[in-house]
Design a protein around this motif. Structure first.
Motif, PDB file in Angstrom:
ATOM      1  N   SER A 176      46.600  47.426  46.542  1.00  0.00           N
ATOM      2  CA  SER A 176      47.296  46.303  47.758  1.00  0.00           C
ATOM      3  C   SER A 176      47.411  44.952  47.100  1.00  0.00           C
ATOM      4  N   TRP A 177      48.525  44.564  46.954  1.00  0.00           N
ATOM      5  CA  TRP A 177      48.668  43.115  46.435  1.00  0.00           C
ATOM      6  C   TRP A 177      49.218  42.243  47.692  1.00  0.00           C
ATOM      7  N   CYS A 200      48.921  43.442  40.616  1.00  0.00           N
ATOM      8  CA  CYS A 200      47.677  43.105  41.596  1.00  0.00           C
ATOM      9  C   CYS A 200      46.701  42.612  40.856  1.00  0.00           C
ATOM     10  N   THR A 201      45.831  41.776  41.370  1.00  0.00           N
ATOM     11  CA  THR A 201      44.408  41.466  40.721  1.00  0.00           C
ATOM     12  C   THR A 201      44.583  40.337  39.698  1.00  0.00           C
ATOM     13  N   ALA A 202      43.680  39.634  39.358  1.00  0.00           N
ATOM     14  CA  ALA A 202      43.655  38.848  38.150  1.00  0.00           C
ATOM     15  C   ALA A 202      43.941  39.388  36.940  1.00  0.00           C
ATOM     16  N   GLU A 231      50.996  35.240  50.985  1.00  0.00           N
ATOM     17  CA  GLU A 231      51.561  35.462  49.523  1.00  0.00           C
ATOM     18  C   GLU A 231      50.798  34.768  48.488  1.00  0.00           C
ATOM     19  N   CYS A 232      49.442  34.907  48.505  1.00  0.00           N
ATOM     20  CA  CYS A 232      48.527  34.493  47.505  1.00  0.00           C
ATOM     21  C   CYS A 232      48.159  35.088  46.433  1.00  0.00           C
ATOM     22  N   GLY A 233      48.869  36.239  46.245  1.00  0.00           N
ATOM     23  CA  GLY A 233      48.527  37.338  45.145  1.00  0.00           C
ATOM     24  C   GLY A 233      49.000  36.542  43.837  1.00  0.00           C
ATOM     25  N   MET A 234      48.341  36.745  42.608  1.00  0.00           N
ATOM     26  CA  MET A 234      48.747  36.101  41.223  1.00  0.00           C
ATOM     27  C   MET A 234      50.156  36.887  40.684  1.00  0.00           C
TER      28      MET A 234
END
Length: 115
Positions: free
Chosen positions: A51-52, A71-73, A105-108
């Motif tokens: 989940s992004w 998704c994720t760092a 919309e904070c996903g990297m």
């Protein structure tokens, strides 16, 4: 209730942020609540969650959404996550890729970048 477009007003933004918060909470529970199957006597049938935190929908049907957005760092693509899940076997470890940021919309990995 549905925003249907990128939030413009503070009410739309508040709705989108609350939706994001609830989605992250639900996705976390999906993995946490998975129980062993009684048929397999102590072996957990594996599941995975991905989940992004991006403002998009149904983008995995085209190459940018499946192979570039992440998704994720660690910038895991949906393609990479699915491949890892399919190779994992029954007790294949924590198959969980969830953006942990807070807000809209904070996903990297919301923008396509080749890594």
């Amino acid at each position: 209730n549905n925003v249907g477009h990128e939030p413009v007003t503070w009410l739309e933004r508040a709705y989108a942020e609350e939706f994001a918060r609830r989605t992250k909470q639900l996705v976390g529970q999906l993995k946490a609540d998975w129980r062993p199957s009684p048929i397999q006597a102590g072996r957990v049938t594996q599941n995975a969650v991905f989940s992004w935190a991006c403002y998009n929908h149904a983008v995995s049907t085209w190459s940018e959404g499946f192979d570039e957005l992440s998704c994720t760092a660690k910038h895991v693509t949906e393609h990479a996550a699915l491949s890892q899940f399919l190779r994992s076997g029954v007790n294949g470890g924590p198959l969980e890729w969830v953006d942990q940021c807070t807000g809209f919309e904070c996903g990297m990995g919301c923008s396509a970048v080749l890594i």
